[in-house]
Design a protein around this motif. Structure first.
Motif, PDB file in Angstrom:
ATOM      1  N   LYS A  54      20.932  62.172  46.508  1.00 55.66           N
ATOM      2  CA  LYS A  54      19.961  63.232  46.791  1.00 55.66           C
ATOM      3  C   LYS A  54      19.451  63.210  48.226  1.00 55.66           C
ATOM      4  O   LYS A  54      19.160  64.259  48.801  1.00 55.66           O
ATOM      5  N   VAL A  55      19.334  62.018  48.824  1.00 56.47           N
ATOM      6  CA  VAL A  55      18.748  61.953  50.166  1.00 56.47           C
ATOM      7  C   VAL A  55      19.679  62.490  51.247  1.00 56.47           C
ATOM      8  O   VAL A  55      19.236  62.710  52.387  1.00 56.47           O
ATOM      9  N   VAL A  56      20.944  62.692  50.915  1.00 54.86           N
ATOM     10  CA  VAL A  56      21.870  63.288  51.891  1.00 54.86           C
ATOM     11  C   VAL A  56      22.310  64.685  51.469  1.00 54.86           C
ATOM     12  O   VAL A  56      23.169  65.298  52.108  1.00 54.86           O
ATOM     13  N   GLU A  57      21.689  65.202  50.445  1.00 58.47           N
ATOM     14  CA  GLU A  57      22.044  66.519  49.920  1.00 58.47           C
ATOM     15  C   GLU A  57      21.585  67.623  50.878  1.00 58.47           C
ATOM     16  O   GLU A  57      20.472  67.591  51.403  1.00 58.47           O
ATOM     17  N   ALA A  58      22.440  68.595  51.121  1.00 60.02           N
ATOM     18  CA  ALA A  58      22.098  69.708  52.010  1.00 60.02           C
ATOM     19  C   ALA A  58      21.459  70.823  51.200  1.00 60.02           C
ATOM     20  O   ALA A  58      22.098  71.822  50.854  1.00 60.02           O
ATOM     21  N   SER A  59      20.178  70.636  50.870  1.00 58.09           N
ATOM     22  CA  SER A  59      19.482  71.645  50.067  1.00 58.09           C
ATOM     23  C   SER A  59      17.999  71.650  50.397  1.00 58.09           C
ATOM     24  O   SER A  59      17.473  70.711  51.005  1.00 58.09           O
TER      25      SER A  59
ATOM     26  N   VAL B  80      14.372  65.923  54.087  1.00 59.80           N
ATOM     27  CA  VAL B  80      14.991  65.462  55.323  1.00 59.80           C
ATOM     28  C   VAL B  80      15.900  66.556  55.888  1.00 59.80           C
ATOM     29  O   VAL B  80      15.784  66.950  57.057  1.00 59.80           O
ATOM     30  N   PHE B  81      16.778  67.054  55.054  1.00 54.72           N
ATOM     31  CA  PHE B  81      17.695  68.108  55.480  1.00 54.72           C
ATOM     32  C   PHE B  81      16.933  69.372  55.870  1.00 54.72           C
ATOM     33  O   PHE B  81      17.221  69.992  56.903  1.00 54.72           O
ATOM     34  N   TYR B  82      15.942  69.754  55.055  1.00 50.98           N
ATOM     35  CA  TYR B  82      15.248  71.028  55.231  1.00 50.98           C
ATOM     36  C   TYR B  82      14.528  71.094  56.576  1.00 50.98           C
ATOM     37  O   TYR B  82      14.569  72.115  57.274  1.00 50.98           O
ATOM     38  N   VAL B  83      13.887  69.997  56.963  1.00 51.97           N
ATOM     39  CA  VAL B  83      13.172  69.971  58.241  1.00 51.97           C
ATOM     40  C   VAL B  83      14.162  69.860  59.403  1.00 51.97           C
ATOM     41  O   VAL B  83      14.022  70.560  60.418  1.00 51.97           O
ATOM     42  N   GLN B  84      15.154  68.993  59.269  1.00 49.76           N
ATOM     43  CA  GLN B  84      16.155  68.866  60.330  1.00 49.76           C
ATOM     44  C   GLN B  84      16.893  70.196  60.551  1.00 49.76           C
ATOM     45  O   GLN B  84      17.199  70.570  61.690  1.00 49.76           O
ATOM     46  N   TYR B  85      17.161  70.901  59.460  1.00 50.31           N
ATOM     47  CA  TYR B  85      17.873  72.178  59.558  1.00 50.31           C
ATOM     48  C   TYR B  85      17.038  73.209  60.301  1.00 50.31           C
ATOM     49  O   TYR B  85      17.568  74.040  61.059  1.00 50.31           O
ATOM     50  N   ALA B  86      15.718  73.172  60.126  1.00 43.73           N
ATOM     51  CA  ALA B  86      14.842  74.096  60.850  1.00 43.73           C
ATOM     52  C   ALA B  86      14.990  73.893  62.355  1.00 43.73           C
ATOM     53  O   ALA B  86      15.112  74.856  63.123  1.00 43.73           O
TER      54      ALA B  86
END
Length: 573
Positions: free
Chosen positions: A437-442, A447-453
């Protein structure tokens, strides 16, 4: 000057004007006055409780006072309207130009946006990790390490001078066990077949220590009595373990300013000094403890021991600082250690595992006694992390013997994922760390959601340049009300920093960044249904530049928040 700081200053000037006009008495205490967003956003952009706080000491009606304060605030060019709610809350609606101005403030301040001076002149000692030097770092240490390091960075960002300290527990029985374990590996390195008995450390990480000792001393200590090699092997093994621990912490980007040795503390007579200081003030006396519950008089032999009067500070019983054999108790040694720390800091913060909850009250009492209550002291308890892989418990590490190493986890998912994830819940709440889950792109993975922003903002800048759009001049008046709503969320960052630092809760930064990222993604996704809402419009360079300016301000805040958390803001994903 950020928006909330500026309006706090505006409010003070408005109150000063009322004092000059005779509508308020001079000298009223204003510290309880706040300027913050209203709970209901339909009421406006800012709210203040000034009239509620001042009415009673001023001997006036709060709503009547609110009307007078509101009239002063309404004179400001930045204020579009003022309304009074309930018994006297003052709500302000700001002009669109004010919010556009905050965008400029964000980008002009850059890396310093949100930085505060509330901690100026205050030194805080943050002690965290402090794992026993008996092996590599494991995931039981990880959460406290990240919370402590992020808290230290947060306090620095809020203006405090911070000392990051690691307390090396190198004086207890566990380091003697380490030395005996190293002796077995030393014999193994010399060709002997060994079996590690229960009670010693079985991990393979001691093999290099044994090999080093074998190369240095040959077979000199193979058959020698323990008294001849224990101190030497203990010193060598502890040094090797601390090198390993420092390397493990470096994988997380963690570096301490100070490593304090318990053994050195005791050798320097610090516990005796603390005991003498407390005896002089009547906080330590010689007494006999009550028999433990369930013990009969026949089973209990009362022994006179030096006791600290912790009941005087709210503890349920006085606590011994020495054992019957004259050795210092853990509490006695900790008491001296905190006495030493208090000499160079105005406030102390300890990050402890939740399994130490039972000792908090006594050490808080000790620090209060040792400093006369002048040194603020706070213990933050950190709950355990349960490691999962697709919902199933993770197996132990072969190298470590009986636990999962921090290095193994960081090498698999990366430093940023580990650090951010450890801050996605309050420190005193249980946490599951699922490798999948911690590397899931969702959206469900913060982690992903903020980095993606942040990556989206960086991508927008690149694509705008590729489209040949020159944004040297930006007309922010092209931003509409919906877009300015994102600015209102961005302007919260300085308040969040100060509140998080005051509460000693770095997870608030992670929560805020997730909410800010959600607002950016929401605004961005409008362009999927309505092309006119897209951030990049090649045929409308003016609007594109205004939206890029908005996006870059959000990216700046995301970077600033991630920097506090010790997480890199990625440029692409």
């Amino acid at each position: 000057m950020t928006l909330y700081v500026r309006f706090a200053a505006h409010l003070n000037l408005a109150l000063d004007a009322l004092v000059l006009a005779g509508d308020l008495p001079a000298g009223l205490e204003r510290r309880a006055i706040t300027v913050e967003p209203p709970r209901d956003t339909s009421h406006g952009d800012l709210a203040t409780n000034a009239a509620m706080v001042l009415a009673k000491p001023a001997g006036t009606n709060p709503r009547a006072l609110a009307e007078k304060i509101g009239a002063e605030l309404e004179k400001l060019d930045e204020v579009a309207s003022v309304s009074i709610a309930g018994p006297g809350f003052i709500n302000l609606t700001l002009t669109d130009a004010t919010w556009r101005g905050e965008l400029t403030t964000i980008l002009d301040a850059g890396d310093d946006y949100g930085r505060s001076t509330v901690g100026a002149g205050t030194t805080v000692n943050v002690e965290y990790v402090s794992a026993n030097p008996t092996g590599p770092m494991h995931m039981g240490h990880c959460r406290g390490a990240v919370v402590g390091d992020a808290l230290a960075a947060l306090l620095e960002f809020a203006g405090h001078k911070v000392i990051r300290e690691y307390y090396v527990n190198d004086a207890g029985g566990q380091v003697d066990v380490l030395a005996r374990s190293a002796h077995l590996r030393y014999r193994e390195a010399l060709g002997e077949t060994i079996e590690i008995p229960e009670g010693l450390y079985p991990g393979e990480y001691l093999k290099p220590v044994g090999a080093k000792l074998a190369a240095e001393f040959g077979d000199k200590y193979v058959s020698a009595p323990e008294s001849e090699w224990l101190v030497l092997f203990r010193k060598t093994a502890v040094a090797a373990m601390m090198d390993m621990i420092r390397a493990d912490l470096a994988l997380l980007g963690i570096h301490h300013d100070l490593f304090s040795s318990e053994a050195e503390l005791q050798a320097a007579g610090k516990p005796e000094q603390a005991e003498a200081w407390l005896r002089e003030r009547g906080f330590v006396y010689d007494g006999v403890l009550e028999a433990p519950k369930g013990e009969t008089p026949e089973d209990w032999e009362p022994v006179e021991l030096p006791l600290f009067r912790s009941t005087q500070f709210g503890d349920d019983q006085d606590r011994p600082i020495k054992k019957s054999n004259g050795a210092w108790t853990y509490f006695g040694a900790d008491l001296a250690y905190h006495f030493q720390k208090a000499q160079s800091a105005d406030a102390l913060i300890d990050i402890w595992g939740a399994d130490h909850a039972g000792t908090v009250k006594r050490i808080v009492a000790a620090v209060q006694a040792l400093t006369g209550g002048e040194t603020k002291f706070d213990v933050k308890l950190v709950q355990m992390v349960r490691l999962l892989r697709d919902g199933e418990p993770v197996k132990m590490s072969k190298r470590a013997g009986n636990f999962v190493t921090l290095a193994d986890v960081v090498n698999e998912v990366g430093k940023d994922v580990v650090r951010f994830t450890m801050l996605t819940r309050k420190a005193d709440a249980q946490m599951d760390f699922d490798f999948a889950k911690v590397v899931e792109a969702s959206k469900d993975n913060p982690v992903f959601y903020v980095q993606y922003a942040h990556a989206r903002v960086a991508s927008l800048g690149r694509r705008t340049a590729e489209a040949g759009i020159d944004c040297a001049d930006v007309d922010l008046s092209l931003l509409d009300t919906q877009e300015l709503g994102l600015v209102k969320a961005a302007a919260q960052f300085p308040r969040i920093v100060e509140a998080a630092a005051s509460a000693r809760e770095p997870h608030r930064i992670a929560f805020y960044l997730y909410d800010l990222a959600a607002e950016l993604h929401s605004l961005w996704n409008l362009g999927k249904e309505d092309p006119s809402r897209r951030f990049l419009l090649p045929d409308q360079p003016g609007l594109t530049c205004a939206r890029l300016y908005l996006a870059r301000s959000i990216g700046q805040i995301v970077r600033n928040g991630l920097r506090i958390m010790g997480v890199e803001a990625v440029q692409e994903m």
